[in-house]
Scaffold this motif. Structure first.
Motif, PDB file in Angstrom:
ATOM      1  N   ASP A 169       0.812  -1.215   0.000  1.00 42.72           N
ATOM      2  CA  ASP A 169       0.000   0.000   0.000  1.00 42.72           C
ATOM      3  C   ASP A 169       0.849   1.270   0.000  1.00 42.72           C
ATOM      4  O   ASP A 169       0.324   2.380   0.083  1.00 42.72           O
ATOM      5  CB  ASP A 169      -0.940   0.000   1.209  1.00 42.72           C
ATOM      6  CG  ASP A 169      -2.005  -1.076   1.087  1.00 42.72           C
ATOM      7  OD1 ASP A 169      -2.657  -1.115   0.042  1.00 42.72           O
ATOM      8  OD2 ASP A 169      -2.161  -1.873   2.023  1.00 42.72           O
ATOM      9  N   ILE A 170       2.171   1.078  -0.093  1.00 45.23           N
ATOM     10  CA  ILE A 170       3.103   2.206  -0.197  1.00 45.23           C
ATOM     11  C   ILE A 170       3.694   2.270  -1.593  1.00 45.23           C
ATOM     12  O   ILE A 170       3.862   3.343  -2.168  1.00 45.23           O
ATOM     13  CB  ILE A 170       4.237   2.078   0.844  1.00 45.23           C
ATOM     14  CG1 ILE A 170       3.647   2.040   2.266  1.00 45.23           C
ATOM     15  CG2 ILE A 170       5.240   3.220   0.719  1.00 45.23           C
ATOM     16  CD1 ILE A 170       4.637   1.631   3.320  1.00 45.23           C
ATOM     17  N   LEU A 171       4.000   1.083  -2.163  1.00 46.84           N
ATOM     18  CA  LEU A 171       4.571   1.026  -3.508  1.00 46.84           C
ATOM     19  C   LEU A 171       3.585   1.582  -4.529  1.00 46.84           C
ATOM     20  O   LEU A 171       2.377   1.390  -4.388  1.00 46.84           O
ATOM     21  CB  LEU A 171       4.884  -0.423  -3.880  1.00 46.84           C
ATOM     22  CG  LEU A 171       6.007  -1.135  -3.109  1.00 46.84           C
ATOM     23  CD1 LEU A 171       6.022  -2.612  -3.481  1.00 46.84           C
ATOM     24  CD2 LEU A 171       7.353  -0.505  -3.417  1.00 46.84           C
ATOM     25  N   PRO A 172       4.079   2.258  -5.576  1.00 52.61           N
ATOM     26  CA  PRO A 172       3.189   2.634  -6.681  1.00 52.61           C
ATOM     27  C   PRO A 172       2.544   1.381  -7.259  1.00 52.61           C
ATOM     28  O   PRO A 172       3.146   0.307  -7.245  1.00 52.61           O
ATOM     29  CB  PRO A 172       4.146   3.282  -7.695  1.00 52.61           C
ATOM     30  CG  PRO A 172       5.319   3.735  -6.877  1.00 52.61           C
ATOM     31  CD  PRO A 172       5.455   2.743  -5.765  1.00 52.61           C
ATOM     32  N   LYS A 173       1.325   1.528  -7.789  1.00 44.78           N
ATOM     33  CA  LYS A 173       0.590   0.350  -8.263  1.00 44.78           C
ATOM     34  C   LYS A 173       1.350  -0.436  -9.321  1.00 44.78           C
ATOM     35  O   LYS A 173       1.293  -1.664  -9.371  1.00 44.78           O
ATOM     36  CB  LYS A 173      -0.781   0.775  -8.803  1.00 44.78           C
ATOM     37  CG  LYS A 173      -1.777   1.114  -7.704  1.00 44.78           C
ATOM     38  CD  LYS A 173      -3.138   1.406  -8.278  1.00 44.78           C
ATOM     39  CE  LYS A 173      -4.156   1.709  -7.178  1.00 44.78           C
ATOM     40  NZ  LYS A 173      -4.578   0.519  -6.463  1.00 44.78           N
ATOM     41  N   VAL A 174       2.096   0.238 -10.192  1.00 46.55           N
ATOM     42  CA  VAL A 174       2.857  -0.467 -11.222  1.00 46.55           C
ATOM     43  C   VAL A 174       3.953  -1.316 -10.599  1.00 46.55           C
ATOM     44  O   VAL A 174       4.293  -2.397 -11.082  1.00 46.55           O
ATOM     45  CB  VAL A 174       3.443   0.532 -12.250  1.00 46.55           C
ATOM     46  CG1 VAL A 174       4.498   1.425 -11.603  1.00 46.55           C
ATOM     47  CG2 VAL A 174       4.043  -0.210 -13.446  1.00 46.55           C
ATOM     48  N   THR A 232     -11.468  -2.270  13.898  1.00 45.30           N
ATOM     49  CA  THR A 232     -12.387  -3.189  14.561  1.00 45.30           C
ATOM     50  C   THR A 232     -11.934  -3.321  16.012  1.00 45.30           C
ATOM     51  O   THR A 232     -10.974  -2.681  16.437  1.00 45.30           O
ATOM     52  CB  THR A 232     -12.363  -4.576  13.889  1.00 45.30           C
ATOM     53  OG1 THR A 232     -11.056  -5.159  14.072  1.00 45.30           O
ATOM     54  CG2 THR A 232     -12.659  -4.477  12.400  1.00 45.30           C
ATOM     55  N   ASN A 233     -12.633  -4.152  16.771  1.00 44.39           N
ATOM     56  CA  ASN A 233     -12.222  -4.373  18.162  1.00 44.39           C
ATOM     57  C   ASN A 233     -10.836  -4.991  18.252  1.00 44.39           C
ATOM     58  O   ASN A 233     -10.111  -4.794  19.221  1.00 44.39           O
ATOM     59  CB  ASN A 233     -13.236  -5.285  18.867  1.00 44.39           C
ATOM     60  CG  ASN A 233     -14.583  -4.606  19.029  1.00 44.39           C
ATOM     61  OD1 ASN A 233     -14.657  -3.373  19.100  1.00 44.39           O
ATOM     62  ND2 ASN A 233     -15.651  -5.389  19.080  1.00 44.39           N
ATOM     63  N   MET A 234     -10.467  -5.761  17.211  1.00 44.26           N
ATOM     64  CA  MET A 234      -9.204  -6.494  17.229  1.00 44.26           C
ATOM     65  C   MET A 234      -8.073  -5.762  16.492  1.00 44.26           C
ATOM     66  O   MET A 234      -6.909  -5.920  16.824  1.00 44.26           O
ATOM     67  CB  MET A 234      -9.400  -7.873  16.580  1.00 44.26           C
ATOM     68  CG  MET A 234     -10.483  -8.726  17.227  1.00 44.26           C
ATOM     69  SD  MET A 234     -10.040  -9.283  18.864  1.00 44.26           S
ATOM     70  CE  MET A 234      -8.770 -10.477  18.464  1.00 44.26           C
ATOM     71  N   LYS A 235      -8.424  -4.970  15.468  1.00 46.24           N
ATOM     72  CA  LYS A 235      -7.402  -4.386  14.603  1.00 46.24           C
ATOM     73  C   LYS A 235      -7.615  -2.884  14.429  1.00 46.24           C
ATOM     74  O   LYS A 235      -8.738  -2.399  14.453  1.00 46.24           O
ATOM     75  CB  LYS A 235      -7.435  -5.054  13.222  1.00 46.24           C
ATOM     76  CG  LYS A 235      -7.204  -6.554  13.243  1.00 46.24           C
ATOM     77  CD  LYS A 235      -7.409  -7.149  11.855  1.00 46.24           C
ATOM     78  CE  LYS A 235      -7.280  -8.663  11.853  1.00 46.24           C
ATOM     79  NZ  LYS A 235      -7.544  -9.247  10.516  1.00 46.24           N
ATOM     80  N   GLY A 236      -6.491  -2.174  14.225  1.00 44.75           N
ATOM     81  CA  GLY A 236      -6.568  -0.758  13.913  1.00 44.75           C
ATOM     82  C   GLY A 236      -6.988  -0.562  12.462  1.00 44.75           C
ATOM     83  O   GLY A 236      -7.064  -1.516  11.680  1.00 44.75           O
ATOM     84  N   ALA A 237      -7.267   0.673  12.086  1.00 45.91           N
ATOM     85  CA  ALA A 237      -7.687   0.973  10.715  1.00 45.91           C
ATOM     86  C   ALA A 237      -6.559   0.664   9.735  1.00 45.91           C
ATOM     87  O   ALA A 237      -5.379   0.821  10.054  1.00 45.91           O
ATOM     88  CB  ALA A 237      -8.098   2.436  10.611  1.00 45.91           C
ATOM     89  N   LYS A 238      -6.932   0.220   8.540  1.00 50.05           N
ATOM     90  CA  LYS A 238      -5.966  -0.059   7.486  1.00 50.05           C
ATOM     91  C   LYS A 238      -5.928   1.129   6.533  1.00 50.05           C
ATOM     92  O   LYS A 238      -6.967   1.620   6.104  1.00 50.05           O
ATOM     93  CB  LYS A 238      -6.350  -1.331   6.732  1.00 50.05           C
ATOM     94  CG  LYS A 238      -5.341  -1.735   5.670  1.00 50.05           C
ATOM     95  CD  LYS A 238      -5.801  -2.985   4.936  1.00 50.05           C
ATOM     96  CE  LYS A 238      -4.823  -3.352   3.822  1.00 50.05           C
ATOM     97  NZ  LYS A 238      -5.282  -4.507   3.031  1.00 50.05           N
ATOM     98  N   VAL A 239      -4.723   1.581   6.182  1.00 50.91           N
ATOM     99  CA  VAL A 239      -4.590   2.761   5.332  1.00 50.91           C
ATOM    100  C   VAL A 239      -3.708   2.461   4.118  1.00 50.91           C
ATOM    101  O   VAL A 239      -3.026   1.436   4.069  1.00 50.91           O
ATOM    102  CB  VAL A 239      -4.012   3.959   6.118  1.00 50.91           C
ATOM    103  CG1 VAL A 239      -4.937   4.364   7.251  1.00 50.91           C
ATOM    104  CG2 VAL A 239      -2.619   3.645   6.656  1.00 50.91           C
ATOM    105  N   SER A 240      -3.724   3.379   3.153  1.00 51.01           N
ATOM    106  CA  SER A 240      -2.953   3.204   1.932  1.00 51.01           C
ATOM    107  C   SER A 240      -2.559   4.566   1.378  1.00 51.01           C
ATOM    108  O   SER A 240      -3.262   5.557   1.586  1.00 51.01           O
ATOM    109  CB  SER A 240      -3.784   2.437   0.893  1.00 51.01           C
ATOM    110  OG  SER A 240      -3.115   2.377  -0.347  1.00 51.01           O
ATOM    111  N   THR A 241      -1.439   4.598   0.662  1.00 49.58           N
ATOM    112  CA  THR A 241      -1.057   5.829  -0.041  1.00 49.58           C
ATOM    113  C   THR A 241      -1.755   5.921  -1.398  1.00 49.58           C
ATOM    114  O   THR A 241      -1.629   6.920  -2.091  1.00 49.58           O
ATOM    115  CB  THR A 241       0.469   5.886  -0.267  1.00 49.58           C
ATOM    116  OG1 THR A 241       0.862   4.747  -1.049  1.00 49.58           O
ATOM    117  CG2 THR A 241       1.225   5.887   1.047  1.00 49.58           C
ATOM    118  N   HIS A 242      -2.476   4.856  -1.769  1.00 50.39           N
ATOM    119  CA  HIS A 242      -3.209   4.854  -3.035  1.00 50.39           C
ATOM    120  C   HIS A 242      -4.554   5.557  -2.826  1.00 50.39           C
ATOM    121  O   HIS A 242      -5.530   4.960  -2.398  1.00 50.39           O
ATOM    122  CB  HIS A 242      -3.431   3.424  -3.531  1.00 50.39           C
ATOM    123  CG  HIS A 242      -2.159   2.652  -3.677  1.00 50.39           C
ATOM    124  ND1 HIS A 242      -2.076   1.298  -3.443  1.00 50.39           N
ATOM    125  CD2 HIS A 242      -0.905   3.046  -4.000  1.00 50.39           C
ATOM    126  CE1 HIS A 242      -0.842   0.888  -3.641  1.00 50.39           C
ATOM    127  NE2 HIS A 242      -0.105   1.931  -3.971  1.00 50.39           N
TER     128      HIS A 242
END
Length: 394
Positions: free
Chosen positions: A71-76, A109-119
């Motif tokens: 989620d950090i690398l450019p999509k290509v 969620t109760n178990m996990k933090g939010a998931k984020v992306s640079t995309h």
């Protein structure tokens, strides 16, 4: 004819989408529960975990968010990374205290933090705009070859450089002028985000784009699916919905306020909602399915129940599995079941029957607005598939 009913009770809003009086989708929104999905933040890197090829990023909320290398690398580069197995070291890309422009892709969620992306992606009525890419894709639900060809041609003409786009199903049969007007709204949003960061010299962590409210996102997604009426029991919610519909210039949709009334008495909505919480769902033939949701996956079991069928066992099994496939597609959408889904059909000896069951399931899943993928039958004769939540954070 489709209708939306919204009942507000205290902090909770219950939203149902009906077609001919039958519930297709249901959602619940809590005013007091903070929803982060879709928001864009200027975050600050807190920890970089080389072993996990991931990092924790502070966005100014109660918990740090999680970002993976892909989620950090450019999509290509992601494609090269996966296809050529190129090793990347996240510590060469990020270090503690780095500022990072990120978007929340999945709520905590109760178990996990939010998931984020640079995309970054900015949704609108007809598109999902993706800055800093050149990816152009058409929704898989748009199947007509001539319409796909037309939309690709329009996109080539109206999309500026350094932007990618996903064309949504709602773009079908829309004129070039309508599509271009909608696209420019998202481009302007992105320009405002960049300008605000530069002019205001924002310090991380900070939110730089609020995104759409849940009700706004839902109405934008649904207005092009033959919605004729929206009924509400709360004046403030009524005003909010009215503003959104007026902004979308949908003058044919009737918005009706029945303040302080039990609007769910219509079409026996209350009774229908009660059935959506039941573990066992009976089929017309006398068979039934059971649905069990866990943290890791959802397991659906198909049973013949009371159905005796014909003298041919294989045909009896196929009939139950056939009806079960239709009901499963309906329940996945109705309950907004996401993630990994395992279906334990009654064992079929005929390989052709297995192919037909997959086809029946695929056809019925076309009614679902969410993205689904059928992987197929495993060696244990379990059908594996995935579905994306319509409403994140579950």
């Amino acid at each position: 004819m489709k209708e939306i009913y919204i009942r507000k009770n205290g902090n909770i809003a219950q939203i149902v989408l009906l077609e001919n009086g039958n519930i297709l989708e249901k959602y619940e929104e809590n005013d007091k529960k903070k929803r982060l999905e879709g928001k864009i933040y200027l975050g600050r890197v807190q920890n970089v975990l080389q072993g996990m090829q991931a990092a924790f990023v502070d966005i100014g909320e109660d918990r740090n968010t999680f970002i993976h290398l892909k989620d950090i690398l450019p999509k290509v580069d992601i494609v090269k990374h996966e296809e050529e197995n190129i090793e990347k070291n996240i510590k060469k890309l990020l270090k503690v205290d780095d500022k990072l422009l990120i978007q929340v892709k999945r709520d905590a969620t109760n178990m996990k933090g939010a998931k984020v992306s640079t995309h970054i992606s900015i949704p609108s009525r007809y598109f999902v705009l993706m800055p800093d890419t050149d990816i152009k894709t058409i929704s898989q639900k748009i199947e007509e070859p001539k319409e796909k060809e037309r939309l690709i041609k329009v996109i080539d003409e109206i999309l500026p450089e350094n932007f990618g786009v996903i064309v949504r199903t709602s773009a079908i049969n829309k004129t070039k002028e309508e599509l271009e007007k909608d696209l420019q709204i998202s481009i302007k949003e992105w320009e405002n985000i960049q300008q605000n960061i530069k002019i205001q010299n924002i310090n991380a962590p900070a939110v730089v784009y609020e995104g759409q409210t849940f009700i706004e996102k839902l109405l934008i997604d649904l207005v092009d699916s033959d919605i004729r009426k929206i009924v509400l029991n709360d004046k403030n919610y009524y005003k909010q919905v009215k503003r959104i519909i007026e902004k979308l210039e949908e003058n044919d949709i009737e918005i009706e306020l029945k303040e302080n009334q039990n609007i769910f008495a219509t079409y026996d909505i209350e009774e229908q909602l009660e059935k959506t919480t039941q573990r066992k769902i009976w089929l017309k033939c006398g068979g039934f399915i059971t649905i069990d949701r866990t943290e890791a996956l959802t397991a659906i079991d198909v049973n013949s129940g009371k159905y005796i069928g014909s003298k041919n066992l294989e045909q009896t099994v196929f009939k139950v599995n056939n009806e079960a496939s239709i009901e499963i597609a309906k329940q996945l959408r109705l309950r907004d079941i996401g993630g990994i889904i395992i279906i334990d059909y009654i064992d079929m000896a005929d390989e052709e029957h297995k192919k037909q069951i997959i086809k029946i399931l695929e056809e019925n899943l076309k009614q679902d607005r969410s993205k689904t993928q059928i992987v197929g039958f495993s060696k244990l004769n379990l059908l594996e598939m995935t579905r994306k939540h319509m409403k994140g954070g579950e």
